[in-house]
Design a protein around this motif. Structure first.
Motif, short mmCIF file in Angstrom:
data_model
loop_
_atom_site.label_atom_id
_atom_site.label_comp_id
_atom_site.label_asym_id
_atom_site.label_seq_id
_atom_site.Cartn_x
_atom_site.Cartn_y
_atom_site.Cartn_z
N LEU A 177 107.64 77.33 -3.24
CA LEU A 177 108.93 76.79 -2.78
C LEU A 177 110.04 77.83 -2.85
O LEU A 177 111.14 77.59 -2.37
N LYS A 178 109.74 78.98 -3.45
CA LYS A 178 110.72 80.07 -3.50
C LYS A 178 110.67 80.93 -2.24
O LYS A 178 111.55 81.77 -2.03
N LEU A 179 109.64 80.72 -1.43
CA LEU A 179 109.53 81.48 -0.18
C LEU A 179 110.60 81.06 0.81
O LEU A 179 111.12 79.94 0.75
N ASP A 180 110.92 81.94 1.73
CA ASP A 180 111.88 81.62 2.78
C ASP A 180 111.41 80.38 3.56
O ASP A 180 110.21 80.21 3.79
N PRO A 181 112.32 79.49 3.94
CA PRO A 181 111.95 78.27 4.68
C PRO A 181 111.12 78.54 5.93
O PRO A 181 110.26 77.73 6.30
N ILE A 182 111.35 79.67 6.59
CA ILE A 182 110.58 80.02 7.78
C ILE A 182 109.12 80.24 7.41
O ILE A 182 108.20 79.78 8.11
N ILE A 183 108.88 80.90 6.30
CA ILE A 183 107.52 81.16 5.85
C ILE A 183 106.87 79.86 5.41
O ILE A 183 105.68 79.61 5.68
N GLN A 184 107.64 78.99 4.75
CA GLN A 184 107.11 77.69 4.36
C GLN A 184 106.67 76.88 5.58
O GLN A 184 105.62 76.23 5.57
N THR A 185 107.47 76.95 6.64
CA THR A 185 107.11 76.26 7.88
C THR A 185 105.82 76.82 8.45
O THR A 185 104.96 76.09 8.95
N GLY A 186 105.67 78.15 8.39
CA GLY A 186 104.45 78.78 8.87
C GLY A 186 103.22 78.30 8.10
O GLY A 186 102.15 78.11 8.67
N ALA A 199 100.84 86.00 -2.10
CA ALA A 199 101.08 87.44 -1.99
C ALA A 199 102.54 87.71 -1.64
O ALA A 199 103.18 88.61 -2.21
N LEU A 200 103.09 86.91 -0.74
CA LEU A 200 104.47 87.12 -0.29
C LEU A 200 105.50 86.81 -1.37
O LEU A 200 106.62 87.32 -1.34
N ILE A 201 105.13 85.96 -2.34
CA ILE A 201 106.06 85.62 -3.43
C ILE A 201 106.47 86.87 -4.19
O ILE A 201 107.57 86.96 -4.73
N ASN A 202 105.57 87.86 -4.22
CA ASN A 202 105.84 89.08 -4.98
C ASN A 202 106.83 90.01 -4.29
O ASN A 202 107.20 91.05 -4.84
N VAL A 203 107.23 89.64 -3.08
CA VAL A 203 108.25 90.42 -2.35
C VAL A 203 109.60 89.75 -2.61
O VAL A 203 109.85 88.63 -2.16
N GLU A 204 110.46 90.42 -3.33
CA GLU A 204 111.73 89.81 -3.74
C GLU A 204 112.75 89.73 -2.60
O GLU A 204 113.51 88.78 -2.52
N ASP A 205 112.76 90.72 -1.74
CA ASP A 205 113.74 90.75 -0.65
C ASP A 205 113.34 89.76 0.46
O ASP A 205 112.29 89.92 1.08
N PRO A 206 114.17 88.74 0.73
CA PRO A 206 113.85 87.75 1.77
C PRO A 206 113.62 88.37 3.14
O PRO A 206 112.73 87.93 3.88
N GLU A 207 114.41 89.37 3.50
CA GLU A 207 114.25 90.03 4.79
C GLU A 207 112.89 90.72 4.89
O GLU A 207 112.22 90.68 5.91
N GLU A 208 112.49 91.36 3.78
CA GLU A 208 111.20 92.04 3.76
C GLU A 208 110.06 91.02 3.85
O GLU A 208 109.04 91.26 4.50
#
Length: 299
Positions: A177-186, A199-208
């Motif tokens: 749930l900490k992922l960007d809403p766009i990624i959650q939708t995906g 895997a993506l949770i380990n990327v702190e920068d939302p843009e990245e």
């Protein structure tokens, strides 16, 4: 088996007793509770309302038709569960698919098990039952766990006991749930697995995060490839899709609206301005399947 249930219900004369019970049954001390609670009765479908706490909002139409066909052929093998309301009214505790499928084929009644439940118990049972389903996407599971924490006031340890899952498993879902809403939708649309999300949770920068998400979709990266990309991100440059109009140059109404569009379509949506308050909305797609998914959203 359905016939046996019906015979049991009507044979006890309990159906007639329902008409005499004009009040809610919330405890074992309520009138007729000892006679009705714990029994299976044939109840009119029109007298049953759905559970307002039901976290499930989508029911696959094809699966419902298949279940309806089975019920038409064999009857309702497993009774639904309800609680008694005032008058000859009931509320679903569990079994909404069986309830909907029975209505779909024009059935007038359904076998139902009557039990005691207050509003708090109704919510908890609905949420816990929801987690046990096998067709949930990872975000649905995570949101259900979060509701159990927020609305039932359960700790992760208590929840682990209630749902029969390890605490570490629950924590992994909640982190999604900490992922960007766009990624959650995906993830909800099936473009990413839980492994991709972890895997993506380990990327702190939302843009990245979003850049890597777009690369996963475009190149159909596996979970292992995604993990490696995150690990060696600096050595493995991420493709950056040029933005025709920088977000900071957009009017405020566009900047706010783009977030809503992006969450809905599951992609980062851009705009191309041709004036102060006019332009084009650009919706990217990465495959024929993705195009058809977006098309369906617009129908």
């Amino acid at each position: 088996m359905a016939k046996a249930i019906k015979k049991q219900a009507l044979g006890r004369g309990l159906s007639a007793l329902l008409k005499e019970t004009n009040s809610d049954i919330n405890s074992a001390e309520d009138k007729f509770a000892d006679k009705l609670v714990g029994n299976i009765l044939e109840i009119e479908l029109d007298s049953i309302e759905v559970n307002p706490y039901q976290p499930r909002s989508y029911f696959n139409e094809e699966a419902l038709r298949e279940l309806a066909s089975s019920i038409k052929e064999l009857g309702v093998i497993q009774p639904i569960t309800v609680r008694k309301f005032e008058g000859n009214k009931f509320q679903l505790v569990s079994g909404e698919r069986r309830f909907r499928a029975s209505k779909l084929i024009g059935n007038k009644t359904i076998p139902a098990y009557i039990r005691l439940a207050n509003d708090q118990e109704m919510l908890e049972m609905a949420l816990v039952e929801n987690i046990q389903r096998k067709d949930l996407d990872p975000i649905e599971v995570a949101l259900t766990y979060q509701r159990l924490i927020d609305e039932i006031d359960l700790t992760q340890e208590e929840m682990s006991v209630r749902v029969g899952k390890k605490r570490s498993t629950i924590s992994n879902y909640l982190r999604l749930l900490k992922l960007d809403p766009i990624i959650q939708t995906g993830m909800r649309d099936g473009f990413l697995s839980m492994g991709h999300g972890r895997a993506l949770i380990n990327v702190e920068d939302p843009e990245e995060q979003l850049k890597i998400y777009e690369k996963i979709i475009e190149e159909k990266l596996s979970v292992r490839q995604t993990e490696q990309l995150v690990k060696d991100g600096k050595e493995t440059p991420v493709k950056i899709i040029s933005n025709p109009t920088k977000q900071k140059d957009n009017p405020e109404f566009i900047s706010k609206g783009l977030k809503t569009f992006s969450a809905y379509f599951g992609h980062k949506i851009d705009v191309k301005l041709s004036g102060v308050d006019k332009g084009k909305i650009l919706i990217p797609f990465h495959s024929e399947e993705d195009f058809n998914r977006i098309k369906k959203l617009l129908e």
